[in-house]
Design a protein around this motif. Structure first.
Motif, PDB file in Angstrom:
ATOM      1  N   UNK A  52       0.827  -1.216   0.000  1.00  0.00           N
ATOM      2  CA  UNK A  52       0.000   0.000   0.000  1.00  0.00           C
ATOM      3  C   UNK A  52       0.857   1.260   0.000  1.00  0.00           C
ATOM      4  N   UNK A  53       1.985   1.215   0.683  1.00  0.00           N
ATOM      5  CA  UNK A  53       2.830   2.402   0.769  1.00  0.00           C
ATOM      6  C   UNK A  53       3.682   2.599  -0.479  1.00  0.00           C
ATOM      7  N   UNK A  54       3.902   1.543  -1.244  1.00  0.00           N
ATOM      8  CA  UNK A  54       4.660   1.663  -2.488  1.00  0.00           C
ATOM      9  C   UNK A  54       6.119   2.017  -2.286  1.00  0.00           C
ATOM     10  N   UNK A  55       6.710   1.575  -1.174  1.00  0.00           N
ATOM     11  CA  UNK A  55       8.119   1.858  -0.922  1.00  0.00           C
ATOM     12  C   UNK A  55       8.977   0.989  -1.839  1.00  0.00           C
ATOM     13  N   UNK A  56       9.897   1.598  -2.559  1.00  0.00           N
ATOM     14  CA  UNK A  56      10.765   0.828  -3.440  1.00  0.00           C
ATOM     15  C   UNK A  56      11.915   0.218  -2.645  1.00  0.00           C
ATOM     16  N   UNK A  57      12.364  -0.956  -3.076  1.00  0.00           N
ATOM     17  CA  UNK A  57      13.472  -1.609  -2.400  1.00  0.00           C
ATOM     18  C   UNK A  57      13.021  -2.332  -1.150  1.00  0.00           C
ATOM     19  N   UNK A  58      13.970  -2.762  -0.316  1.00  0.00           N
ATOM     20  CA  UNK A  58      13.622  -3.489   0.915  1.00  0.00           C
ATOM     21  C   UNK A  58      12.766  -2.627   1.845  1.00  0.00           C
ATOM     22  N   UNK A  59      11.866  -3.286   2.559  1.00  0.00           N
ATOM     23  CA  UNK A  59      10.978  -2.611   3.508  1.00  0.00           C
ATOM     24  C   UNK A  59      11.052  -3.330   4.848  1.00  0.00           C
ATOM     25  N   UNK A  60      11.100  -2.559   5.930  1.00  0.00           N
ATOM     26  CA  UNK A  60      11.040  -3.103   7.286  1.00  0.00           C
ATOM     27  C   UNK A  60       9.694  -2.754   7.896  1.00  0.00           C
ATOM     28  N   UNK A  61       8.988  -3.764   8.383  1.00  0.00           N
ATOM     29  CA  UNK A  61       7.706  -3.557   9.054  1.00  0.00           C
ATOM     30  C   UNK A  61       7.829  -4.064  10.485  1.00  0.00           C
ATOM     31  N   UNK A  62       7.434  -3.222  11.430  1.00  0.00           N
ATOM     32  CA  UNK A  62       7.411  -3.579  12.846  1.00  0.00           C
ATOM     33  C   UNK A  62       5.963  -3.695  13.292  1.00  0.00           C
ATOM     34  N   UNK A  63       5.604  -4.839  13.849  1.00  0.00           N
ATOM     35  CA  UNK A  63       4.247  -5.073  14.343  1.00  0.00           C
ATOM     36  C   UNK A  63       4.178  -4.666  15.806  1.00  0.00           C
ATOM     37  N   UNK A  64       3.260  -3.762  16.108  1.00  0.00           N
ATOM     38  CA  UNK A  64       3.126  -3.243  17.477  1.00  0.00           C
ATOM     39  C   UNK A  64       1.992  -3.916  18.243  1.00  0.00           C
ATOM     40  N   UNK A  65       0.950  -4.346  17.516  1.00  0.00           N
ATOM     41  CA  UNK A  65      -0.217  -5.000  18.100  1.00  0.00           C
ATOM     42  C   UNK A  65      -0.647  -6.115  17.156  1.00  0.00           C
ATOM     43  N   UNK A  66      -1.366  -7.124  17.638  1.00  0.00           N
ATOM     44  CA  UNK A  66      -1.903  -8.133  16.727  1.00  0.00           C
ATOM     45  C   UNK A  66      -2.832  -7.477  15.696  1.00  0.00           C
ATOM     46  N   UNK A  67      -2.614  -7.678  14.407  1.00  0.00           N
ATOM     47  CA  UNK A  67      -3.457  -7.034  13.391  1.00  0.00           C
ATOM     48  C   UNK A  67      -4.872  -7.616  13.414  1.00  0.00           C
ATOM     49  N   UNK A  68      -5.888  -6.780  13.608  1.00  0.00           N
ATOM     50  CA  UNK A  68      -7.255  -7.301  13.634  1.00  0.00           C
ATOM     51  C   UNK A  68      -7.712  -7.745  12.252  1.00  0.00           C
ATOM     52  N   UNK A  69      -8.603  -8.721  12.229  1.00  0.00           N
ATOM     53  CA  UNK A  69      -9.128  -9.259  10.980  1.00  0.00           C
ATOM     54  C   UNK A  69     -10.439  -8.574  10.592  1.00  0.00           C
ATOM     55  N   UNK A  70     -10.661  -8.489   9.289  1.00  0.00           N
ATOM     56  CA  UNK A  70     -11.926  -7.957   8.745  1.00  0.00           C
ATOM     57  C   UNK A  70     -12.274  -6.598   9.348  1.00  0.00           C
ATOM     58  N   UNK A  71     -11.255  -5.774   9.549  1.00  0.00           N
ATOM     59  CA  UNK A  71     -11.437  -4.463  10.177  1.00  0.00           C
ATOM     60  C   UNK A  71     -10.789  -3.393   9.304  1.00  0.00           C
TER      61      UNK A  71
END
Length: 210
Positions: A26-45
């Protein structure tokens, strides 16, 4: 952005790799991307993606994404030399989209332990394969390099670089490797290899005991 229920990790939250791949896409960042999860991602939300790379559920910060440095990958390993998948006997989340033996509609990636301690799995690539699919495929095989009976881990941070998507129907190989631990943290790296052993994508990740 909505993480559909079929892309779960634990029963009530999104698979970490898939969610992170959705955010990076969604962010369209080119090259390697680092994602840090802070909370459990809710489903269907419905979740808000902000220009600064944050993923929000109302005022709750779910994850952040930033440009990353290229991750290293383990060497290719032969799944034929791997032992049985430990998740068949003891799995913290048996319905996981990536590695859950009870999820008939998931990616069904079942990494076994190689003699040198790494993991390796065959992956029959589905007909619909997109960037988040590859992020998901790179997620769990690394985790299984550190998961032990009675000691589950969840993804905390992942950096992914994709050189090319695999072809639908290909019989690919995914190799995971633990590179160290520090208290509750486990550090892993993962490589996705084409049938001719070409490296297609790589990841480095931090997993946390729960």
């Amino acid at each position: 952005m909505i993480v559909a229920a079929r892309f779960n990790g634990p029963p009530t939250s999104g698979n970490g790799g898939y969610t992170a791949g959705m955010l990076a896409t969604r962010l369209g960042i080119s090259g390697p991307v680092t994602v840090t999860l802070r909370q459990p991602p809710p489903l269907d939300t419905p979740l808000e993606v902000t220009p600064d790379g944050s993923l929000l559920d109302g005022d709750r910060l779910i994850a952040t994404a930033t440009p990353g440095t290229p991750p290293s990958a383990p060497a290719w390993g032969d799944p034929a030399e791997a032992g049985a998948y430990a998740g068949f006997e003891d799995h913290p989340f048996p319905g996981c989209y990536v590695c859950g033996p009870e999820n008939a509609d998931g990616l069904r990636i079942f990494p076994g332990r190689l003699p040198d301690g790494r993991t390796a799995a065959r992956w029959s690539v589905p007909d619909a394969v997109e960037v988040p699919t590859v992020w998901a495929a790179l997620d769990c095989p690394g985790g299984w390099a550190i998961i032990a009976p009675g000691r589950p881990y969840v993804l905390g941070r992942i950096t992914v670089a994709i050189d090319a998507l695999p072809e639908p129907g290909d019989d690919c190989v995914i190799v995971g490797e633990c590179t160290g631990t520090d208290g509750r943290k486990g550090f892993v790296r993962t490589g996705l290899f084409a049938p001719d052993r070409t490296l297609l994508a790589s990841a480095e990740a931090t997993w946390l005991t729960v």
